[in-house]
Design an enzyme around this catalytic site. Sequence first.
Site, PDB file in Angstrom:
ATOM      1  N   LYS A 289       6.762  68.400  69.282  1.00  0.00           N
ATOM      2  CA  LYS A 289       6.997  67.231  70.119  1.00  0.00           C
ATOM      3  C   LYS A 289       7.929  67.631  71.297  1.00  0.00           C
ATOM      4  CE  LYS A 289       7.516  62.186  70.211  1.00  0.00           C
ATOM      5  NZ  LYS A 289       7.959  61.197  69.511  1.00  0.00           N
ATOM      6  N   GLU A 375       4.104  47.921  58.840  1.00  0.00           N
ATOM      7  CA  GLU A 375       4.939  46.564  59.039  1.00  0.00           C
ATOM      8  C   GLU A 375       4.563  45.542  57.730  1.00  0.00           C
ATOM      9  OE1 GLU A 375       4.632  48.578  62.948  1.00  0.00           O
ATOM     10  OE2 GLU A 375       3.149  48.057  61.426  1.00  0.00           O
ATOM     11  N   ARG A 403       1.453  42.476  62.697  1.00  0.00           N
ATOM     12  CA  ARG A 403       0.541  43.452  61.661  1.00  0.00           C
ATOM     13  C   ARG A 403       1.039  42.735  60.178  1.00  0.00           C
ATOM     14  NH1 ARG A 403      -0.739  49.287  62.945  1.00  0.00           N
ATOM     15  NH2 ARG A 403      -1.962  49.093  64.693  1.00  0.00           N
TER      16      ARG A 403
END
Length: 642
Positions: A289, A375, A403
């Site tokens: 990243k 979640e 969610r």
Amino acid sequence: MTDRPKTPLLDKVASPADMKRLSDGELVTLAGELRAETISAVSETGGHLGAGLGVIELTVALHAVFDAPKDKIIWDVSHQSYPHKILTGRRDRIRTLRKRGGLSGFTKRSESPYDCFGAAHSSTSISAALGFAVARDLGGNCPEGLGDAIAVIGDGAMSAGMAFEAMNNAGHLGKRLIVILNDNEMSIAPPVGALSSYLSRLYAEEPFQELKAAAKGAVSLMPPFFQEGAKRAKEMLKGMTVGGTLFEELGFSYIGPIDGHDMDQLLPLLRTVKARATGPILIHAITKKGKGYAPAEARDDKGHATAKFDVITGKQVKTPSNAPSYTAVFGDELVALAAEDDKICAVTAAMPSGTGLDLMAERYPSRCFDVSIAEQHGVTFCAGLAAGGMKPFCTMYSTFLQRGYDQIVHDVALQNLPVRFAIDRAGLVGADGATHAGSYDIAYLANLPNMVVMAASDEAELKHMVVTAASYDAGPIAFRYPRGEGVGVELPARGVALEIGKGRVVREGARVALLSFGTRLAEAEKAAEQLAAKGITPTVADARFAKPLDKEMILRLAREHEVLITLEEGAVGGFGSHVAQLLAEEGALDAGLKFRSMVLPDWFIDQGSPSEMYAEAGLEAADIVTKVLDVLGVAQVKGQRA
């Protein structure tokens, strides 16, 4: 800002079709220019930087090998899609990214045929790709045609249950489907010439069914450091089972790990997969990243999200803060409470710093849990903690908490467990647009039995609500607060517990009552000042609670005023609807009270500044003034309200 980079090869790419004429060496050069252009663009707009830099080579390779938009390239979350947008005909607009009327910071079907599936939440790509693959095989059609389906999913997104549900189904169906696991957690050494050459020859020459075994054997040719990285990747992500890997047990052919920044590996591998794959394939690519931009690589989050910045130094250009952010106020108050009560704990889903729990994690690591992008699990985990005698704060963005709604209903509310829901990013959030807006939590929580629902009108009220939630053990309780800075009120040293279901009147007036739930209170007060100049002096009240409502206060406002207007940063069905129900049941509307409810409109509001979005929503002070004058029947004068 610094001068824009020179990109002679990228300048010739108007669409992916132009990349088909480039040699592999030119594609490597193109990747370098694309990286420079991405850095330059995000330096002017702000946004997600690190994720896009981590997939530059992969983006170039995918568009060079496959035939988008017929082939469907689906970017999970899609915050890494800026390079994809540059290559797919939107380079001329890339510096409008995340601005009003500009490009979305995520893939968006209405924006381009190359954005075949919109996303902004994680772990949806494999399900969508499987849908495209099955539609293709069943004779479905779309304007661009249906070819291969390629899902690009990060290792973080792969941790969510939905990804594994999709893989399980895909393996069962056996459809031709390509999943690229973009693993940016492992550290790898620079590409080695002998390895790259070997893999290029391997992928180009060997029968496809031998690729998997050969790729495993190729690990032995890696330098020790690279071998260790590959070993850790396998141990973490594959998991060994009797008879093969986890992915293989799910029905996927697994290839990897490969270096996701080495075009000499990516290009021949993707070409071979395109030519020879039959069933579901998973390619495990290790990436970095923030790759190729030192300031991003040096940051802890690898430049995940950034404000505008100077390209040379990486220094971000941020407007000085005049007040603490709501997130920081929450985090500080929670840590103070946790210092006094060892039963207080906190749970987040891959957003420890975004939700202000980084300080909690530092001070009390044994009581702060990041459950990754999960979640549903996070909510039920909190339910278990509460049933076990702890005081859990389930700390999630409003849009992500959606969610876990089934778990809120069945595992928390139905069992009346004292889970504290700290709901960040309530209301409209600005540049992230409709996908991240917290528009629905009032409606989807306030209709649940046993639930208490609060909204902070300013940062001081938020401190009080954190304490209120910590001290409330009778059942679940939620409090919501927006993104960004507070309004600048003086903060108490410590919050105090509020009386459940009691609001407050902040300004006494006559004829008109403005009843606010949340941070529109500041706009209501501005509107009251403007109305006072017109001879109208509204009462302004802060509801504090959407459930239970302060019946006494609301019915008094109804009795003593001609007009009652509710304000909230949420969709229809929330606070205003509950007030209307109360007024109707109590007969308060029978005597001629004029009741109006100001809510978010019934459409998704595209990105812009928060003020631009609230202006579109009709929830600014000027809109409140207009509403009051309309209800009172005050006539227009010279095109403006009297």
